[in-house]
Design a protein around this motif. Structure first.
Motif: not given
Lengths: 124, 732
Positions: B286-288, B294-300, B333-342, B344-347
């Motif tokens: 849930e946290f992830l 929230e990070k997506i919202r920020h960046s977008v 770029r930060s969105l890209e990293q988010l998708i690649q790293r976090e 995956k972790e959330a998944f």
């Protein structure tokens, strides 16, 4: 004298466009990157409106809002939460604490401009 | 009264009676004689008085002697005979009478022993038949018990008073005290600290109250809720709540009622699931998800705002425009990293409801090799690889996937021999199946992915892609760069690090004897605390114990060196809930004592002292009747620690020595071994606290029917009868 808008956010990438927007619309702008800094600026400059993020280092946006509303000297300050916290409970909490508006990110620039304009035109 | 005393009493009474009779005869004769004859009689008495007196006394002595002899040789043996015959037909058909006495009596004993032989044979044949029937029933019960024991959920079944009737291994793991499920060995198996920690906590055990394990209020609340739901005829009549176990794990408990055929509430079952890990994962997921959002919202928000400014204000100065473009770039770029790293972790955190188990690749290849050969006629040559990679898979589904693919690769290439190898790169394991020839076309693989995973009448109603996705796996085919003309089919699987073992499920082994996790007879147990004295002996809960000591003088400073105890519920000994603990007596153990019980100073050096052991033992005995052989001694030993520990044992006490004197009053020998011999109880581990406690427990159980025959059925009657026996007057 043009109204003063305080932008409180620790993310410069959102502060810059917001600052530009507000200035383009004829407002003076001030910027704070933390809750403590915001309260200090509010006490000195008495801005007309605060664009307030919730997730801030140290004192968060909810606390800043509460402090503003508890101080009778600042009760006319308009507060707009501008935040990535989009859960219903967050919105409800923000409104209960005395915010005038709650806008979740991402937003359109026009949405912000309209909200600011509306609040500044409203009788105090 | 002892037999010798009885004989002397009989002898004295006989002589007395004979003397009185002789005197009465003389007096009668004197009064009835004619007046004229009396001088003649006086003369006869004067002349032959001494002779008459001597003959009279001799006759009286002979009469007394004969009477005592009859008493010793016939009457006492007859009493013993009566008890021993009863022993043969009630508890120990193997018992044979060995009595000395009159000729007729010994003849009778012989006849009885012959009859006993016949009786034993007959009973054995009946017993064998009963035993077979019982064994079949027991096996069924054991299957149930074994299944219950290995359920991943903890299960407690209670009667309506909250007394535990059944529990399984998982419940034992969650709720039982490690230090009181003690081993019977002599090794120093209990750390002092662990024992101290357990003080004040209740034990899990058959016949014990659930309220000692889980808060009484919470259970009463759940039962109240269940009763209300039952009254309302609701479909869901369970009550759920959350409790913690001994290790502070969060357990989700679900209580459900047990109704008798009349739909009356007769007990309840509580099933516990460990939700600690689930909650942690859920909270983490849930946290992830939230932080991801929230990070997506920020960046977008930043990107959107910057783009809108550029669009709306095309004439802004170039430096400002550049600044906004930089923001767009940085946030993308930060969105890209988010998708690649976090993401995956959330998944990883959120997926995988599909049960996957850890398996090493060599083991997977081994299983696959056999099946490919048996079912497809495909030879798999496994290349030796260094390291032992692990993956987490559904073994059945993964082998099915691999066979499914190999079958198709074989159809495409016509090749029936493949070289298998594996390698690990960071978090990914590659499984390669290579052949000589061209790689498979990507379209072909995509086509296979959309096919249902069926293989030789086996399979699942899912597409290959779906099953691969559940494993977070991918497939690809490529030309092997390192090996000329070779191609390969590669399966990508997430590597698994087997550091944290998943909770292990043990094999359900059918026990040879009935596991003591349940006792359904307790359903009919009366309330928890009615007047104990009125309750039947066979219905009570007992703690049978024995102590080994430094000597036989508690008042003189002798101390306990070992306590062994067992519980009896519904006349079953619960050996798995035993209490076996050596004690450091804080004084020397005399050699004479060591010779008896085998416990030396060195053996008790690392053992806890009585201040630590006694509270645990006190908890163990709670709510039970204490039973011991020669209990006066053992209870006196416990009493000597009253002032020191503040612990007072107030439980009712029964003594097998006194009970034996009731059921076998004609027997001289009331030692533990002799009683055991009479009742057919084998003597094992004599003079160890646990061994003697076990023997006492077995003896006690065999005594209950004998006491019933004497009209002693309740605790009150047993205690009253015990008090009247000769041995009850013994003191320590």
């Amino acid at each position: 004298m043009p109204p003063t808008i305080l932008i409180v956010d620790d993310e410069p990438n959102i502060v810059i466009p917001l600052q530009f927007l507000m200035e383009q619309n004829g407002h003076n702008t001030l910027v704070a990157q933390s809750g403590e800094e915001a309260l200090e600026i509010i006490s000195k400059e008495k801005p007309d409106l605060v664009l307030l993020d919730i997730m801030l280092p140290g004192v968060d946006g909810f606390e800043v809002c509460e402090i503003i509303r508890l101080n009778p000297e600042w009760r006319n300050t308009r507060i707009i939460f501008l935040t990535a916290k989009g859960r219903d409970v967050d919105i409800a909490k923000g409104m209960v604490l005395g915010a005038d508006e709650y806008i979740t990110k991402p937003f359109s620039n026009q949405q912000i401009i309209d909200a600011v304009k509306k609040l500044l035109e409203e009788p105090e | 009264m002892k037999n010798n005393s009885k004989i002397w009493w009989a002898f004295s009474i006989s002589i007395g009676i004979a003397a009185v009779l002789a005197l009465a005869l003389v007096v009668l004769f004197w009064h009835q004689s004619i007046q004229q004859n009396r001088p003649i009689l006086q003369e006869i008495f004067a002349r032959y008085g001494h002779t008459i007196l001597v003959i009279g006394l001799a006759l009286i002595a002979w009469f007394g002697f004969m009477f005592a002899r009859v008493f010793r040789n016939a009457i006492i043996p007859m009493n013993q005979l009566s008890e021993e015959v009863e022993l043969i037909h009630s508890v120990n058909p193997a018992h044979r009478i060995q009595l000395e006495g009159a000729y007729g009596l010994t003849q009778l004993v012989e006849k009885i022993n012959t009859g006993a032989e016949q009786y034993e044979k007959l009973e054995k044949s009946v017993f064998d038949r009963v035993h077979i029937a019982k064994a079949e029933l027991e096996e069924e019960k054991n299957i149930l018990a074994a299944i219950m024991a290995e359920l991943p959920e903890a299960v407690l079944v209670c009667n309506k008073e909250g007394m535990i009737i059944l529990y399984n291994s998982q419940a034992k793991r969650y709720f039982s005290e490690k230090n009181t499920t003690l081993k019977t060995g002599r090794q120093p198996d209990i750390a002092k600290d662990a024992t101290v920690e357990s003080q004040g906590k209740a034990h899990l055990g058959i016949g014990r109250s659930i309220f000692g394990i889980i808060g009484e209020n919470i259970i009463r609340h759940a039962l109240g809720e269940i009763r209300t739901k039952l009254k309302r005829n609701e479909e869901n009549v369970t009550s759920t709540f959350v409790v913690t176990d001994r290790a502070n794990k969060l357990l989700r408990a679900e209580a459900a009622p047990i109704l008798n055929p009349q739909r009356e509430f007769s007990g309840f079952i509580v099933v516990f699931n460990d939700i600690t890990q689930g909650l942690r994962l859920e909270a983490r997921a849930e946290f992830l998800v939230r932080s991801f959002q929230e990070k997506i919202r920020h960046s977008v928000a930043s990107i959107k705002s910057a783009i809108e400014i550029i669009q709306v204000y095309p004439d802004i100065e170039p430096s400002r425009q550049h600044q906004l473009k930089e923001i767009i770039h940085a946030e993308s770029r930060s969105l890209e990293q988010l998708i690649q790293r976090e993401s995956k972790e959330a998944f990883k955190q959120t997926r995988n409801q599909w049960p996957l188990v850890p398996l090493s690749i060599p083991d997977l290849f081994d299983a696959l090799q056999k099946k490919a050969d048996e079912r497809l006629g495909i030879e798999l040559a496994v290349e030796p690889c260094t390291g032992r990679c692990w993956v987490k898979i559904d073994t059945y589904a993964m082998i099915l996937i691999l066979l499914f693919m190999l079958e198709r690769v074989c159809a495409e290439t016509g090749i029936r021999r493949y070289v298998c190898r594996y390698a690990e790169n960071e978090d990914i394991v590659f499984l390669d199946f290579s052949w000589e020839g061209s790689p498979l076309k990507i379209e072909k693989l995509r086509q296979w992915e959309t096919m249902q995973l069926n293989f030789m009448k086996e399979g699942m109603p899912l597409h290959l892609k779906e099953v691969l996705d559940h494993h977070n796996a991918e497939i690809w085919s490529y030309a092997d760069q390192q090996r000329e003309k070779k191609s390969c089919l590669r399966i990508y699987l997430p590597a698994f690090r087997p550091q944290e073992q998943d909770s292990v499920r043990h094999a359900a082994i059918l026990p040879a004897s009935r596991p003591e996790f349940y006792d359904f007879d307790l359903f009919h147990q009366p309330g928890q605390s009615p007047d104990l004295d009125n309750r039947l002996l066979k219905d009570l809960a007992y703690t049978v114990f024995d102590t080994e000591t430094t000597g036989l003088n508690p008042a003189g400073g002798d101390a306990i060196v070992s306590i062994g105890a067992l519980r009896i519920i519904n006349t079953h000994i619960l050996t798995e809930e035993s209490f076996d603990q050596m004690v450091n007596p804080q004084r020397e153990i005399p050699l004479s004592a060591t010779k008896i019980h085998g416990i030396s100073d060195a053996m008790v050096q690392s053992q806890p002292i009585i201040d630590v052991v006694l509270p645990a033992f006190f908890k163990y005995t709670e709510g039970t009747i204490i039973v011991a052989h020669n209990a006066a001694f053992d209870m006196r030993m416990l009493q000597t620690y009253e002032n020191r520990t503040g612990i007072k044992f107030v439980n009712p006490v029964l003594d097998t020595l006194l009970l034996s004197a009731i059921v076998h009053s004609a027997q001289e020998d009331q030692t533990l071994s002799s009683i055991a011999g009479r009742l057919g109880v084998s003597v094992v581990d004599r003079h160890t606290a646990m061994g003697d406690a076990m023997m006492t427990a077995k003896i006690f159980i065999r005594m209950i029917p004998l006491l019933e025959k004497k009209g002693i059925r309740t605790l009150g009657e047993a205690r009253a009868a015990s008090e009247k026996t000769y041995y009850a007057r013994m003191t320590f």
